[in-house]
Write an enzyme that holds these catalytic residues in place. Structure first.
Site, PDB file in Angstrom:
ATOM      1  N   LYS A  55       0.692  -1.117  -0.027  1.00 44.41           N
ATOM      2  CA  LYS A  55       0.097  -0.105   0.098  1.00 44.41           C
ATOM      3  C   LYS A  55       0.804   1.282  -0.028  1.00 44.41           C
ATOM      4  O   LYS A  55       0.691   2.231  -0.697  1.00 44.41           O
ATOM      5  CB  LYS A  55      -1.111  -0.017   1.377  1.00 44.41           C
ATOM      6  CG  LYS A  55      -2.030  -1.021   1.003  1.00 44.41           C
ATOM      7  CD  LYS A  55      -2.928  -1.379   2.252  1.00 44.41           C
ATOM      8  CE  LYS A  55      -3.549  -2.711   2.064  1.00 44.41           C
ATOM      9  NZ  LYS A  55      -4.335  -3.246   3.135  1.00 44.41           N
ATOM     10  N   GLN A  99      -4.141  -1.912   9.403  1.00 41.82           N
ATOM     11  CA  GLN A  99      -3.984  -3.342   8.937  1.00 41.82           C
ATOM     12  C   GLN A  99      -4.646  -4.446   9.982  1.00 41.82           C
ATOM     13  O   GLN A  99      -4.500  -4.446  11.012  1.00 41.82           O
ATOM     14  CB  GLN A  99      -2.335  -3.665   8.374  1.00 41.82           C
ATOM     15  CG  GLN A  99      -2.441  -4.969   7.763  1.00 41.82           C
ATOM     16  CD  GLN A  99      -2.970  -4.978   6.545  1.00 41.82           C
ATOM     17  OE1 GLN A  99      -2.991  -3.981   5.870  1.00 41.82           O
ATOM     18  NE2 GLN A  99      -3.496  -5.986   6.071  1.00 41.82           N
ATOM     19  N   ASP A 122     -10.363   3.349   4.225  1.00 42.89           N
ATOM     20  CA  ASP A 122     -10.520   1.832   4.040  1.00 42.89           C
ATOM     21  C   ASP A 122     -11.976   1.170   4.159  1.00 42.89           C
ATOM     22  O   ASP A 122     -12.190   0.077   4.417  1.00 42.89           O
ATOM     23  CB  ASP A 122      -9.411   0.888   4.699  1.00 42.89           C
ATOM     24  CG  ASP A 122      -9.150  -0.326   4.386  1.00 42.89           C
ATOM     25  OD1 ASP A 122      -9.301  -0.501   3.177  1.00 42.89           O
ATOM     26  OD2 ASP A 122      -8.669  -1.051   5.124  1.00 42.89           O
TER      27      ASP A 122
END
Ligand code: NAP
Length: 284
Positions: A55, A99, A122
């Site tokens: 990313k 994450q 996200d």
């Protein structure tokens, strides 16, 4: 049977990134704002470390900045929340990615929900999920939002189709089902307690496999002419569907790798750009 159509996430992502690069440059020239994604990795899981690194690399490919926070595996929920609060307050950070998964002692839901909705690029907060489900403005969870982008690019009809989503995780299965429902598909959500799964899959026009088990979906579950979307990625370059055996039955399928994975990353980049534009007062 005609050749199945390959839903090429890799090549679409490249196109999206090219467009994004020039938009990032324009925003930066116009406002002095360089979109910045902060990634948080807790612990030393090698797969998670790879995903975070991918990313960060993608940010640099499109001219955006990335900041990475790597916290030890014994981090407490309170310590993680404090890092998230600091990033929420930091005017130079426009998107925050925590994450998944985090070590078991951490309350992951509390951590996700601590992310400011303005920086939830996200799409992991409960508030963002609720808004997306109700059809309001919100950043979608990056993997299902990327899948929707891919299906739309290839003009895959969804309205009135029967979609079976296998998996109900908060980052993938559940938001995927809601996005398909909002696109007027008839949606069946399956999970580990579902009975007669092969039979349900046989009735579907679109199958989204988000199970986390290699080659879980078998070729003899697939209806001829259906659309196969495989979110899984496992060692040996296989996904959650036995694609080698199943793809010839399909009308279209996402390859593994090169399907859903790159779409997740390019969607995250696009949503970080959008957040930066909003936060600096230049909505795109
Ligand atoms: P997850 O949190 O482990 O969820 C897996 C889901 O599969 C759960 O809802 C589980 O049901 C269901 N399941 C497990 N065994 C099943 C069975 N025998 N029959 C039916 N359903 C079953 O996984 P996730 O985070 O959603 O990820 C799913 C897959 O997508 C993984 O392969 C992951 O690597 C991949 N992924 C890819 C990307 C990408 O960018 N390409 C991003 C995220 C995830 P219960 O709820 O009942 O336990």
């Amino acid at each position: 049977m005609p050749e199945p159509l390959l839903l090429d996430g890799k090549s679409l992502s490249k196109q999206l990134e090219q467009t994004l690069s020039s938009r990032v440059e324009n925003l930066s020239n116009l406002t002095g704002t360089r979109p910045t994604l902060a990634t948080i990795l807790v612990g030393d899981d090698p797969a998670s470390a790879t995903y975070v690194a991918m990313k960060a690399k993608a940010c640099h490919r499109v001219g955006m900045e990335s900041i990475s926070k790597h916290l030890p595996s014994h981090t407490t929920t309170e310590e993680l929340l404090s890092v998230i609060r600091d990033l929420n307050e930091d005017p130079n950070v426009h998107g925050i990615l925590l994450q998944h998964p985090v070590p078991h002692q951490i309350d992951e839901r509390a951590a996700f929900d601590a992310i400011s909705p303005l920086k939830d690029v996200d799409g992991v907060t409960a508030a963002g999920f609720g808004s997306m489900t109700m059809g309001s403005q919100a950043y979608g969870s990056a993997t299902p939002a990327g899948i929707m982008r891919l299906l739309s690019h290839y003009h895959i009809p969804l309205e009135g189709k029967h979609a079976v989503v296998i998996g109900r995780s908060p980052i993938l299965g559940k938001p995927m089902a809601m996005m398909l429902l909002n696109a007027h598909a008839t949606v069946t959500i399956c999970h580990s307690r579902t009975q007669n799964l092969p039979e349900l899959v046989r009735q579907s026009d679109i199958v989204v496999a988000a199970v986390g088990k290699p080659k879980f979906v078998q070729a003899d579950w697939i209806k001829q002419g259906s659309i196969l979307v495989d979110a899984g990625y496992h060692p040996g370059r296989v996904g959650d569907i036995d694609l080698e055996a199943a793809k010839s039955l399909s009308a279209a399928y996402t390859p593994v790798p090169g399907g859903v994975g790159p779409m997740t990353i390019s969607t995250l980049m696009a949503q970080t750009f959008e957040a930066a534009s909003m936060l600096c007062g230049q909505p795109c």
